[in-house]
Design a protein around this motif. Structure first.
Motif, PDB file in Angstrom:
ATOM      1  N   VAL A 617      87.843  48.308  25.013  1.00 53.63           N
ATOM      2  CA  VAL A 617      87.738  48.802  23.646  1.00 53.63           C
ATOM      3  C   VAL A 617      89.105  48.736  22.993  1.00 53.63           C
ATOM      4  CG1 VAL A 617      88.151  51.213  24.303  1.00 53.63           C
ATOM      5  CG2 VAL A 617      86.916  50.715  22.190  1.00 53.63           C
ATOM      6  N   SER A 618      89.112  48.481  21.686  1.00 52.92           N
ATOM      7  CA  SER A 618      90.374  48.400  20.957  1.00 52.92           C
ATOM      8  C   SER A 618      90.696  49.730  20.305  1.00 52.92           C
ATOM      9  CB  SER A 618      90.294  47.308  19.884  1.00 52.92           C
ATOM     10  OG  SER A 618      89.496  47.746  18.792  1.00 52.92           O
ATOM     11  N   ASP A 632      95.794  46.739  19.928  1.00 54.27           N
ATOM     12  CA  ASP A 632      95.885  47.186  21.316  1.00 54.27           C
ATOM     13  C   ASP A 632      94.490  47.358  21.903  1.00 54.27           C
ATOM     14  OD1 ASP A 632      98.595  47.204  21.100  1.00 54.27           O
ATOM     15  OD2 ASP A 632      98.825  49.385  21.020  1.00 54.27           O
ATOM     16  N   PHE A 633      94.331  46.894  23.172  1.00 56.04           N
ATOM     17  CA  PHE A 633      93.055  47.014  23.880  1.00 56.04           C
ATOM     18  C   PHE A 633      93.236  47.866  25.130  1.00 56.04           C
ATOM     19  CE2 PHE A 633      91.628  43.705  21.121  1.00 56.04           C
ATOM     20  CZ  PHE A 633      90.239  43.761  21.141  1.00 56.04           C
ATOM     21  N   PHE A 634      92.110  48.471  25.553  1.00 53.27           N
ATOM     22  CA  PHE A 634      92.136  49.353  26.709  1.00 53.27           C
ATOM     23  C   PHE A 634      90.940  49.052  27.605  1.00 53.27           C
ATOM     24  CE2 PHE A 634      94.024  51.382  23.072  1.00 53.27           C
ATOM     25  CZ  PHE A 634      95.202  51.917  23.553  1.00 53.27           C
ATOM     26  N   LEU A 635      91.175  49.122  28.884  1.00 54.39           N
ATOM     27  CA  LEU A 635      90.108  49.022  29.856  1.00 54.39           C
ATOM     28  C   LEU A 635      89.462  50.393  30.003  1.00 54.39           C
ATOM     29  CD1 LEU A 635      88.739  47.194  32.047  1.00 54.39           C
ATOM     30  CD2 LEU A 635      90.409  48.156  33.659  1.00 54.39           C
ATOM     31  N   ARG A 649      91.059  55.559  29.016  1.00 50.51           N
ATOM     32  CA  ARG A 649      91.449  54.259  28.492  1.00 50.51           C
ATOM     33  C   ARG A 649      92.752  53.815  29.161  1.00 50.51           C
ATOM     34  NH1 ARG A 649      91.726  54.634  22.247  1.00 50.51           N
ATOM     35  NH2 ARG A 649      92.890  56.523  22.782  1.00 50.51           N
ATOM     36  N   ILE A 650      92.680  52.677  29.827  1.00 51.53           N
ATOM     37  CA  ILE A 650      93.829  52.124  30.533  1.00 51.53           C
ATOM     38  C   ILE A 650      94.385  50.968  29.705  1.00 51.53           C
ATOM     39  CG2 ILE A 650      94.612  51.062  32.676  1.00 51.53           C
ATOM     40  CD1 ILE A 650      92.076  52.288  33.981  1.00 51.53           C
ATOM     41  N   PRO A 651      95.619  51.052  29.243  1.00 52.55           N
ATOM     42  CA  PRO A 651      96.170  49.997  28.379  1.00 52.55           C
ATOM     43  C   PRO A 651      96.179  48.646  29.062  1.00 52.55           C
ATOM     44  CG  PRO A 651      97.567  51.947  28.331  1.00 52.55           C
ATOM     45  CD  PRO A 651      96.577  52.153  29.445  1.00 52.55           C
ATOM     46  N   LEU A 652      95.820  47.617  28.324  1.00 53.14           N
ATOM     47  CA  LEU A 652      95.844  46.243  28.822  1.00 53.14           C
ATOM     48  C   LEU A 652      97.126  45.516  28.418  1.00 53.14           C
ATOM     49  CD1 LEU A 652      92.174  45.051  28.160  1.00 53.14           C
ATOM     50  CD2 LEU A 652      93.223  45.607  30.360  1.00 53.14           C
ATOM     51  N   GLN A 653      97.924  46.077  27.518  1.00 53.02           N
ATOM     52  CA  GLN A 653      99.127  45.417  27.042  1.00 53.02           C
ATOM     53  C   GLN A 653     100.149  45.289  28.175  1.00 53.02           C
ATOM     54  OE1 GLN A 653      96.649  46.097  24.456  1.00 53.02           O
ATOM     55  NE2 GLN A 653      97.652  48.052  24.866  1.00 53.02           N
ATOM     56  N   LEU A 654     100.943  44.266  28.073  1.00 52.57           N
ATOM     57  CA  LEU A 654     101.997  44.048  29.054  1.00 52.57           C
ATOM     58  C   LEU A 654     102.920  45.259  29.105  1.00 52.57           C
ATOM     59  CD1 LEU A 654     103.103  41.885  31.001  1.00 52.57           C
ATOM     60  CD2 LEU A 654     104.638  41.154  29.141  1.00 52.57           C
ATOM     61  N   ASP A 655     103.162  45.757  30.300  1.00 49.87           N
ATOM     62  CA  ASP A 655     104.014  46.926  30.519  1.00 49.87           C
ATOM     63  C   ASP A 655     103.503  48.157  29.770  1.00 49.87           C
ATOM     64  OD1 ASP A 655     105.721  45.360  32.091  1.00 49.87           O
ATOM     65  OD2 ASP A 655     106.861  44.729  30.307  1.00 49.87           O
ATOM     66  N   TYR A 662      96.979  42.717  22.425  1.00 47.32           N
ATOM     67  CA  TYR A 662      96.633  42.039  23.673  1.00 47.32           C
ATOM     68  C   TYR A 662      96.343  40.552  23.476  1.00 47.32           C
ATOM     69  CZ  TYR A 662      94.383  40.950  28.087  1.00 47.32           C
ATOM     70  OH  TYR A 662      94.062  40.364  29.292  1.00 47.32           O
ATOM     71  N   PHE A 663      95.692  40.196  22.382  1.00 43.15           N
ATOM     72  CA  PHE A 663      95.316  38.805  22.159  1.00 43.15           C
ATOM     73  C   PHE A 663      96.272  38.146  21.176  1.00 43.15           C
ATOM     74  CE2 PHE A 663      91.280  40.729  23.480  1.00 43.15           C
ATOM     75  CZ  PHE A 663      90.831  39.806  24.415  1.00 43.15           C
TER      76      PHE A 663
END
Length: 694
Positions: A617-618, A632-635, A649-655, A662-663
């Motif tokens: 989810v964003s 920003d997107f989250f798992l 919500r677990i961030p997907l962004q680098l670091d 994310y995209f």
């Protein structure tokens, strides 16, 4: 302007010291023997003979004296004859009153034919009349006469009973106030050409006619302005204030004339306003009077019918909602009711994200409590949801029942509601509201845009709702990205510099290099669906945003190993990523074309239960969140009462960087999905069996 009073003005000319002939008093009485005695207003003579046998009455018109003798035989008892004589005497008296002389109106209109064309009074009179006409024309332009669309935009959606009553009452008041039309017609009827030349051989009768025609024209400009003002009126006081302003414009000629007689303008103007023309009397010719009187009545009836027809036309269209926006875009805030009661099944409780109901709403032709009802439209293209499922329906798709926005008198508010979503099982009201505006009586739904709203989340909370009309007036309303068509809709079909435009106002921009997006880590490539099955020009969309599909073979082993596919779809406020299970590549075959197309066209984030299947989810997307790029997107991790409505919500962004997004857009315009070889799957429509409800 007191045109009617000036026509019959008999006051003395104090400027010259000459007095008009004094009128004799009216005497009506009975003799000692009950004989009727009549004296006319001006010049009737009275003579009596034997009071016991006869009464003789003599009256005069403007040309001759006619003796009338009535002999009453008291012994015969012929009361019918007496009554007939009385009726004739009464009619003679009324006719004699109508013979009163008239004078030329004391107005700058008159100076247009009494003064030489090269004189200063004539020039000043022309300027005053031009000023009056200019003001009336400016009022027409201000009232929206420049274009039909501009005028209809200024007409209120509807008005309350008090204003509507004042509108129709004001029509009769306007006909009484307007004096230029009857004055101009009356002067030309009372003063024919031979009579005018006999009195003023040095003047031009044609100029007299032209001046009165100008007066009549100004009268009709006044009436047209009145009609437009009444059509635009929103409250009672506004009507009468506007009347006063128009009446002032119409009286400029009379005001200037009075100022000239007071030596306020110039010496030549004072001389022009005190000439003999304004003391000369004209008596009415008797021939053809009845026919011409009928003509005046016909003119009044024509004016009355014109005003009434115009006002009734607007009132009928207001009652049908024609002056309200036909189509609107509604944006609800991301308020969430975590245990929404859906349908009659007590176990069917869902997470209701109100922004899932964002999108286009349009009038469906019905009315509720005097206001039009707005019905939810498809998220795919803004048209009506299909009312029947596909004939070939292997996935048991059900028909989506749309939400509604309507006015409810019981709450004195505009409400958002859905017949299958209730605040409680016992809520059987006619207006089972889920959101409602503050108390108001407005007819135009756009006026509730800035009001406070209440939302049901198990309890009543405050929120706000944004409502935008989808109709355009020019290309700027289409954000210069499309063309405003004559029906008020934006044509966003053109491609400018490698950009495609979506949305009711062409407000969503899809760049060609963003048709394919790349995840920063292992998710892989996603690309828009370019398959012209749904008649959308090959681009499939939802909530005015493109639908993205995972590209098989782009490097995500988890997605590659299942007979599923993965989609990124906008849901009204956020981008959701979710799996579509156990459908494989079947839905891209010609056999499944009908159910696939039906599913995509009738996609709805709430009724398709996208919330239950979301994988990523964003963050909430702003007004410029056209694609998943820059968001920003989250798992989605654990879910439950401990966690928020979207779970852990677990961030997907680098670091785990915030604001990184994310995209990113691909350098390539699009990626071949190998649909012809059945190596990919569709998305929004190919869900598990029986997932849609409504």
């Amino acid at each position: 302007m007191k045109g009617g009073d000036q026509v019959q003005d008999e006051e003395d000319d104090t400027e010259t010291g000459r007095a008009a002939p004094q009128q004799s008093s009216l005497v009506v009485g009975l003799s000692e023997k009950s004989g009727l005695v009549h004296r006319s207003v001006k010049n009737a003579s009275f003579a009596s003979a034997s009071a016991s046998t006869a009464v003789t009455d003599t009256w005069h018109d403007n040309r001759s004296s006619i003796p009338v003798a009535t002999i009453i035989d008291h012994q015969s008892g012929s009361y019918d004859i007496i009554a007939a004589r009385v009726r004739r005497r009464r009619q003679s008296f009324l006719d004699d009153i109508d013979l009163d002389p008239i004078k030329l109106p004391r107005s700058t209109h008159t100076l247009l034919y009494t003064e030489p064309i090269n004189s200063l009074p004539f020039v000043i009179s022309v300027c005053i009349e031009a000023l009056s006409i200019l003001c009336l024309l400016l009022a027409l332009i201000s009232n929206g006469i420049t274009s039909y669309r501009d005028f209809t935009n200024k007409v209120p959606a509807n008005v309350n009973t008090a204003v509507k009553t004042a509108q129709y009452t004001a029509i009769f008041i306007a006909l009484l106030m307007e004096e230029d039309i009857p004055t101009g017609l009356y002067l030309m009827q009372r003063i024919p050409r031979p009579y005018f030349i006999e009195k003023f051989p040095e003047l031009n009768y044609g100029d007299f006619v032209y001046s009165n025609m100008l007066r009549i024209l100004m009268g009709y400009l006044f009436l047209v302005n009145v009609l437009l003002l009444l059509m635009k009126a929103r409250d009672v006081l506004q009507i009468f204030f506007d009347f006063v302003a128009l009446q002032f414009i119409q009286q400029l000629g009379d005001i200037a004339f009075k100022l000239a007689r007071m030596s306020m303008l110039s010496t030549s103007m004072k001389e022009a306003t005190t000439r003999r023309y304004f003391r000369t009397e004209f008596r009415r010719p008797t021939l053809g009077w009845k026919a011409k009187s009928f003509f005046f009545v016909a003119v009044y009836l024509f004016n009355l019918c014109g005003l009434l027809v115009g006002m009734i036309y607007v009132s009928v269209r207001q009652s049908r909602g024609d002056f309200q926006c036909k189509s609107i875009t509604v944006k609800f805030r991301e308020d969430i009711w975590r245990e929404a009661i859906v349908g009659s099944n007590p176990e069917d409780k869902r997470v209701l994200v109100y922004s899932n109901f964002n999108g286009v709403y349009a009038q469906d032709g019905s009315m509720h409590d005097g206001r039009p009802v707005y019905t939810e439209r498809r998220k795919f293209d803004g048209t009506e949801f299909d009312t029947t499922p596909p004939s070939f329906n292997p996935f048991n798709y059900t028909v989506v029942i749309p939400a509604k926005i309507q006015y409810c008198k019981i709450f004195r508010a505009w409400v958002f509601m859905h017949e299958n979503i209730r605040r409680s099982r016992d809520d059987n009201s006619d207006c089972p509201w889920l959101l409602r505006s503050e108390e108001t009586g407005v007819f135009d739904i756009e006026e509730v845009n800035q009001m406070n709203w209440e939302v049901w989340q198990g309890v009543i909370e405050t929120t706000d709702v944004r409502i935008t009309c989808n109709e355009c007036n020019d290309n700027e309303d289409c954000n210069l990205n499309g063309e405003c068509k004559r029906d008020g809709s934006c044509d966003c079909s053109k491609d400018i510099d490698g950009r495609t435009f979506l949305g009711p106002h062409c407000e969503v921009i899809l760049k060609d290099n963003c048709r394919t997006i790349i995840g920063e880590t292992q998710i892989g490539l996603f690309s828009v669906i370019d398959l012209d099955w749904a008649g959308s020009g090959q681009l499939w969309e939802a909530y005015s945003r493109p639908i993205y599909q995972y590209v098989l073979g782009s490097g995500n082993p988890t997605l590659e190993a299942t007979n599923s596919t993965f989609f990124l779809t906008y849901t009204g406020s956020r981008w959701f990523g979710y799996y579509v299970d156990r459908v494989g590549t079947l839905i891209f075959t010609e056999e499944y074309r009908e159910p696939t197309t039906y599913s995509v066209k009738n996609y709805h984030a709430f009724w398709d239960k996208v919330y239950d299947d979301m994988f990523i989810v964003s963050d909430p997307v702003g007004a410029t969140g056209y694609t998943p790029v820059g968001v920003d997107f989250f798992l989605i991790g654990e879910r439950g009462e401990q966690f928020g409505p979207f779970g852990a919500r677990i961030p997907l962004q680098l670091d785990n960087q915030t604001g990184r997004g994310y995209f990113r857009c691909s350098d390539e315009a699009s990626v071949d999905l190998n649909i012809a070889n059945n190596t990919t799957a569709l998305g929004a429509g190919g869900r598990e069996l029986g997932r849609r409800g409504g």
